[in-house]
Design an enzyme around this catalytic site. Structure first.
Site, PDB file in Angstrom:
ATOM      1  N   LYS A  52       0.840  -1.207   0.000  1.00 44.11           N
ATOM      2  CA  LYS A  52       0.000   0.000   0.000  1.00 44.11           C
ATOM      3  C   LYS A  52       0.870   1.250   0.000  1.00 44.11           C
ATOM      4  O   LYS A  52       0.583   2.229  -0.690  1.00 44.11           O
ATOM      5  CB  LYS A  52      -0.936  -0.005   1.222  1.00 44.11           C
ATOM      6  CG  LYS A  52      -2.054  -1.043   1.110  1.00 44.11           C
ATOM      7  CD  LYS A  52      -2.837  -1.222   2.414  1.00 44.11           C
ATOM      8  CE  LYS A  52      -3.839  -2.361   2.280  1.00 44.11           C
ATOM      9  NZ  LYS A  52      -4.632  -2.609   3.507  1.00 44.11           N
ATOM     10  N   GLN A  96      -4.474  -1.406   9.593  1.00 45.30           N
ATOM     11  CA  GLN A  96      -4.444  -2.727   8.961  1.00 45.30           C
ATOM     12  C   GLN A  96      -5.079  -3.762   9.888  1.00 45.30           C
ATOM     13  O   GLN A  96      -4.749  -3.848  11.066  1.00 45.30           O
ATOM     14  CB  GLN A  96      -2.999  -3.102   8.614  1.00 45.30           C
ATOM     15  CG  GLN A  96      -2.856  -4.397   7.852  1.00 45.30           C
ATOM     16  CD  GLN A  96      -3.505  -4.381   6.463  1.00 45.30           C
ATOM     17  OE1 GLN A  96      -3.570  -3.359   5.811  1.00 45.30           O
ATOM     18  NE2 GLN A  96      -4.004  -5.519   6.033  1.00 45.30           N
ATOM     19  N   ASP A 119     -10.942   3.243   4.283  1.00 47.07           N
ATOM     20  CA  ASP A 119     -11.237   1.810   4.166  1.00 47.07           C
ATOM     21  C   ASP A 119     -12.737   1.559   4.003  1.00 47.07           C
ATOM     22  O   ASP A 119     -13.143   0.468   3.602  1.00 47.07           O
ATOM     23  CB  ASP A 119     -10.773   1.073   5.437  1.00 47.07           C
ATOM     24  CG  ASP A 119      -9.522   0.244   5.203  1.00 47.07           C
ATOM     25  OD1 ASP A 119      -9.312  -0.201   4.065  1.00 47.07           O
ATOM     26  OD2 ASP A 119      -8.769   0.046   6.179  1.00 47.07           O
TER      27      ASP A 119
HETATM   28  N1  GUN Z   1      -7.194  -6.579   6.108  1.00 47.70           N
HETATM   29  C1  GUN Z   1      -7.630  -7.295   5.034  1.00 47.70           C
HETATM   30  N2  GUN Z   1      -8.156  -6.470   4.108  1.00 47.70           N
HETATM   31  C2  GUN Z   1      -8.051  -5.226   4.602  1.00 47.70           C
HETATM   32  C3  GUN Z   1      -8.410  -3.948   4.100  1.00 47.70           C
HETATM   33  O1  GUN Z   1      -8.971  -3.785   3.011  1.00 47.70           O
HETATM   34  N3  GUN Z   1      -8.122  -2.895   4.917  1.00 47.70           N
HETATM   35  C4  GUN Z   1      -7.552  -3.049   6.121  1.00 47.70           C
HETATM   36  N4  GUN Z   1      -7.335  -1.956   6.850  1.00 47.70           N
HETATM   37  N5  GUN Z   1      -7.200  -4.199   6.621  1.00 47.70           N
HETATM   38  C5  GUN Z   1      -7.455  -5.298   5.845  1.00 47.70           C
END
Ligand code: GUN
Length: 282
Positions: A52, A96, A119
């Protein structure tokens, strides 16, 4: 022979559009900024976060890295979220998931300012989706919708079956497909005769988390098959769909890797740019 939906190529195009939007914002003196919070040292999460941050660099988004030890307390994490919420230089906050078990993920998600919820996990974002209002959409289902648009697959009138009812994927996916005029069925671990329900699908979205579970017996010939699964197995990363078995009968299908995954990250860039634009517009 199905059309293979190329998530890598499409994600690059989406990032390129986001990069253009960043240039426009920078001309107004604003650089979009994403705070990335990682608690603990789960290797898969650490690798997602790295990717990311790499995407941010490519698009021109500033990323601010907050790596906290696994023993971080709820109070410490809450205080970090509060500080990020009130920092005007930060437009988006990503925590995350999953968090270590002693931390309350729900309260962390709800603590993020909805205007920075890139998110799309906050109850307000989900509520706005239910009500059909503007707001941040969760990146994975939003990425799937972008794939369908790019390949001229219009869900209107289709029987769409979503397997999985998570808040991150299944539920928002179902709502977005409903918004796009599909007739939507949501299946889960208690669904009776799952294969029969899936065989009724013109559009099948698998978000189960079981390697290669969806074989040809689940798929109607000519169906569009979207594989959200990311399963790390001895043979490498595989999806929830048995690609070799399903590809010959589907009309279009996403591969794993190289399908939905890159699109999820690309939509995070789109959401972060949108957050910066909204903050700038006042
Ligand atoms: N863990 C798995 N997928 C995601 C996501 O799209 N965002 C976040 N913050 N954590 C995740």
């Amino acid at each position: 022979m199905a059309t293979i939906i190329d998530g890598v190529k499409l994600a690059a195009e989406v990032r390129e559009r986001a990069a253009q939007a960043v240039k426009e914002l920078q001309a107004e003196g604003v650089t979009p900024c994403l705070a990335v919070v990682l608690v603990g040292d789960d290797p898969a999460s650490a690798s997602y976060v790295r990717m990311k941050e790499r995407d941010c660099a490519e698009v021109g988004i500033e990323s601010r890295d907050h790596r906290l030890p696994a023993e971080t307390t709820q109070k410490e994490l809450d205080e970090l979220i509060d500080a990020l919420n009130s920092d005007e230089a930060i437009h988006g906050i990503l925590v995350q998931m999953p968090l270590p078990a002693h931390l309350d993920a729900e309260s962390v998600i709800a603590r993020i300012a909805p205007a920075k919820d890139v998110d799309g996990f906050h109850p307000e974002s989900l509520g706005r989706l239910v009500r059909g209002l503007d707001g941040f959409r969760a990146c994975t289902p939003a990425g799937v919708m972008e794939m369908l648009r790019a390949y001229d697959i219009d869900p209107t009138g289709m029987n769409a079956v979503v397997i999985g009812r998570s808040t991150i994927v299944g539920k928002p996916m179902a709502l977005l497909l409903l918004e796009a005029n599909a007739t939507v069925t949501v299946c889960h671990s208690r669904t009776r005769d799952l294969a029969a329900v899936c065989r009724g699908a013109d559009l099948l979205v698998a978000a189960i988390g079981r390697p290669k579970m969806i074989d040809a017996s689940y798929v109607k010939p000519g169906a569009v098959v979207i594989d959200v699964g990311i399963n790390r197995t001895e043979e490498g990363m595989v999806g929830d769909v048995d690609f070799a078995a399903v590809e010959p009968i589907a009309s279009a299908i996403t591969p794993v890797p190289g399908g939905v995954g890159p699109m999820t990250r690309a939509l995070l860039m789109v959401n972060t740019v949108a957050a910066a634009r909204r903050a700038t517009a006042g």
